[in-house]
Motif scaffolding. Sequence first.
Motif, PDB file in Angstrom:
ATOM      1  N   PRO A 137     -90.990 -42.078  59.973  1.00 28.52           N
ATOM      2  CA  PRO A 137     -90.633 -43.616  59.448  1.00 28.52           C
ATOM      3  C   PRO A 137     -91.567 -44.581  58.727  1.00 28.52           C
ATOM      4  O   PRO A 137     -91.097 -45.072  57.897  1.00 28.52           O
ATOM      5  CB  PRO A 137     -90.053 -44.103  60.926  1.00 28.52           C
ATOM      6  CG  PRO A 137     -89.983 -43.156  61.833  1.00 28.52           C
ATOM      7  CD  PRO A 137     -90.854 -42.091  61.235  1.00 28.52           C
TER       8      PRO A 137
ATOM      9  N   LEU B  19     -90.456 -46.074  55.276  1.00 26.21           N
ATOM     10  CA  LEU B  19     -90.478 -47.638  55.199  1.00 26.21           C
ATOM     11  C   LEU B  19     -91.512 -48.048  54.070  1.00 26.21           C
ATOM     12  O   LEU B  19     -91.066 -49.041  53.377  1.00 26.21           O
ATOM     13  CB  LEU B  19     -90.799 -48.348  56.502  1.00 26.21           C
ATOM     14  CG  LEU B  19     -89.658 -47.967  57.446  1.00 26.21           C
ATOM     15  CD1 LEU B  19     -90.220 -48.657  58.866  1.00 26.21           C
ATOM     16  CD2 LEU B  19     -88.332 -48.769  57.186  1.00 26.21           C
TER      17      LEU B  19
ATOM     18  N   TYR C 251     -89.379 -50.269  51.207  1.00 28.51           N
ATOM     19  CA  TYR C 251     -89.031 -51.768  51.645  1.00 28.51           C
ATOM     20  C   TYR C 251     -89.163 -52.620  50.587  1.00 28.51           C
ATOM     21  O   TYR C 251     -88.499 -53.908  50.642  1.00 28.51           O
ATOM     22  CB  TYR C 251     -89.905 -52.109  52.936  1.00 28.51           C
ATOM     23  CG  TYR C 251     -91.379 -52.382  52.443  1.00 28.51           C
ATOM     24  CD1 TYR C 251     -91.570 -53.881  52.634  1.00 28.51           C
ATOM     25  CD2 TYR C 251     -92.501 -51.686  52.294  1.00 28.51           C
ATOM     26  CE1 TYR C 251     -92.795 -54.311  52.198  1.00 28.51           C
ATOM     27  CE2 TYR C 251     -93.734 -52.200  52.069  1.00 28.51           C
ATOM     28  CZ  TYR C 251     -93.873 -53.234  51.902  1.00 28.51           C
ATOM     29  OH  TYR C 251     -94.975 -53.683  51.792  1.00 28.51           O
TER      30      TYR C 251
ATOM     31  N   TYR D 290     -84.234 -43.764  57.657  1.00 25.61           N
ATOM     32  CA  TYR D 290     -85.429 -44.896  57.542  1.00 25.61           C
ATOM     33  C   TYR D 290     -85.187 -45.461  56.180  1.00 25.61           C
ATOM     34  O   TYR D 290     -85.578 -46.680  55.861  1.00 25.61           O
ATOM     35  CB  TYR D 290     -86.444 -44.534  58.295  1.00 25.61           C
ATOM     36  CG  TYR D 290     -86.693 -44.856  59.641  1.00 25.61           C
ATOM     37  CD1 TYR D 290     -86.767 -45.987  60.291  1.00 25.61           C
ATOM     38  CD2 TYR D 290     -86.472 -43.829  60.420  1.00 25.61           C
ATOM     39  CE1 TYR D 290     -87.150 -46.260  61.416  1.00 25.61           C
ATOM     40  CE2 TYR D 290     -86.401 -44.039  61.794  1.00 25.61           C
ATOM     41  CZ  TYR D 290     -86.741 -45.041  62.378  1.00 25.61           C
ATOM     42  OH  TYR D 290     -86.772 -45.528  63.665  1.00 25.61           O
TER      43      TYR D 290
ATOM     44  N   VAL E 261     -82.359 -47.959  56.222  1.00 27.36           N
ATOM     45  CA  VAL E 261     -82.837 -48.952  56.644  1.00 27.36           C
ATOM     46  C   VAL E 261     -83.511 -49.895  55.814  1.00 27.36           C
ATOM     47  O   VAL E 261     -83.369 -51.086  55.719  1.00 27.36           O
ATOM     48  CB  VAL E 261     -83.402 -48.704  57.956  1.00 27.36           C
ATOM     49  CG1 VAL E 261     -84.351 -50.186  58.602  1.00 27.36           C
ATOM     50  CG2 VAL E 261     -82.545 -48.178  59.118  1.00 27.36           C
ATOM     51  N   ALA E 262     -84.742 -49.387  55.090  1.00 28.18           N
ATOM     52  CA  ALA E 262     -85.510 -50.052  54.173  1.00 28.18           C
ATOM     53  C   ALA E 262     -84.689 -50.675  52.931  1.00 28.18           C
ATOM     54  O   ALA E 262     -85.262 -51.800  52.549  1.00 28.18           O
ATOM     55  CB  ALA E 262     -86.655 -49.109  54.050  1.00 28.18           C
TER      56      ALA E 262
ATOM     57  N   SER F 282     -84.375 -54.587  52.262  1.00 28.87           N
ATOM     58  CA  SER F 282     -84.867 -54.941  50.942  1.00 28.87           C
ATOM     59  C   SER F 282     -83.873 -55.755  50.155  1.00 28.87           C
ATOM     60  O   SER F 282     -83.929 -56.729  49.618  1.00 28.87           O
ATOM     61  CB  SER F 282     -85.472 -53.728  50.231  1.00 28.87           C
ATOM     62  OG  SER F 282     -85.918 -54.201  49.034  1.00 28.87           O
TER      63      SER F 282
ATOM     64  N   ALA G 160     -89.218 -54.839  57.904  1.00 22.28           N
ATOM     65  CA  ALA G 160     -89.476 -53.314  58.110  1.00 22.28           C
ATOM     66  C   ALA G 160     -90.327 -52.943  59.235  1.00 22.28           C
ATOM     67  O   ALA G 160     -90.334 -51.962  60.043  1.00 22.28           O
ATOM     68  CB  ALA G 160     -90.203 -52.761  57.005  1.00 22.28           C
TER      69      ALA G 160
ATOM     70  N   TYR H 262     -89.552 -50.955  62.826  1.00 19.67           N
ATOM     71  CA  TYR H 262     -90.226 -50.057  63.176  1.00 19.67           C
ATOM     72  C   TYR H 262     -90.617 -50.082  64.744  1.00 19.67           C
ATOM     73  O   TYR H 262     -90.405 -49.206  65.396  1.00 19.67           O
ATOM     74  CB  TYR H 262     -91.466 -49.735  62.459  1.00 19.67           C
ATOM     75  CG  TYR H 262     -92.439 -48.643  62.917  1.00 19.67           C
ATOM     76  CD1 TYR H 262     -91.963 -47.300  62.390  1.00 19.67           C
ATOM     77  CD2 TYR H 262     -93.475 -48.821  63.409  1.00 19.67           C
ATOM     78  CE1 TYR H 262     -92.756 -46.285  62.849  1.00 19.67           C
ATOM     79  CE2 TYR H 262     -94.474 -47.650  64.008  1.00 19.67           C
ATOM     80  CZ  TYR H 262     -94.133 -46.320  63.499  1.00 19.67           C
ATOM     81  OH  TYR H 262     -94.651 -45.368  64.023  1.00 19.67           O
TER      82      TYR H 262
END
Length: 278
Positions: free
Chosen positions: A63, A67, A71, A149, A152-153, A157, A170, A174
């Motif tokens: 992760p 990230l 990010y 991940y 997610v980032a 962002s 971020a 985590y």
Amino acid sequence: MSVLAVAKKDFLDVRRAKSVWVVSGLYMLLVAFLFYFGQNGPTDPNVIYQLSTLTTVGTLFVPIVALMMVYLTIAGERESGSIRYLLSLPNTRRDIVIGKYLSRGAVGTGVILVAFGVGAVMTVLWYPSFEATVFGGIAGLTVLLTLAYVSVAIGISAATGARSQAMTGAIGFYFVSNLLMISPNLSIVAALEYVLNGRLGMGISDHLFEFIRMLSPTIAFRKSLPLVVPNDVTVFPANADPSAPSYLTPEVAFTILVAWLVVPIAFGLWRFNRTDLD
């Protein structure tokens, strides 16, 4: 331009990012380290044991790799103002979000596959058996964890307008989804269970709390491992429990992991579309 054009440009940009090379190189060194010293340990080196160790360490490290490389990809351009240049070309905001996801996802996938490729070569050279099915299955799940991940980032962002906000989001994600979830007895879900059951006496099922913990991409990854690891292998951090309810099966965990590839991007794009960039 288009989604692929944005992806190509961003891919060229990410190749020049030193932080990406540093964290990627550290992960590859970690894989080489584990497989090298693993074959010097027991009298009969077992690649399954090394894969288990790599999986445990990887849930903490992968992760970070994802990230770190993602990010700032949109938030950084929004803060610097260069996002206006991209949007002045025939690009939509959707093109930018998806294009950057494709480029960063490709880089993350490449890092994981190269690292596992190094491990595969070392296994063929120094270990008595390769265990190709397990090796390939774990590599595939690790790629999905990385892409989750990355998603997610990208979502963070796209939803934030400044570097500091993206970094905070971020790091926070985590900690919440990873460090504060891995240990069942020390997780934030365990704290929730203590409050609801221990203090308020609500009597909520332990299985329901475990499902809540499984909503983390890291835990969903670990709970998916029985899909690619034989049932008689006991060294892995997660094993299928035949007595568990249907919503705690590895198949459900895998579905949750796949959902993390889509939902954060959709949320980030929704927020991005509603933002005034002027």
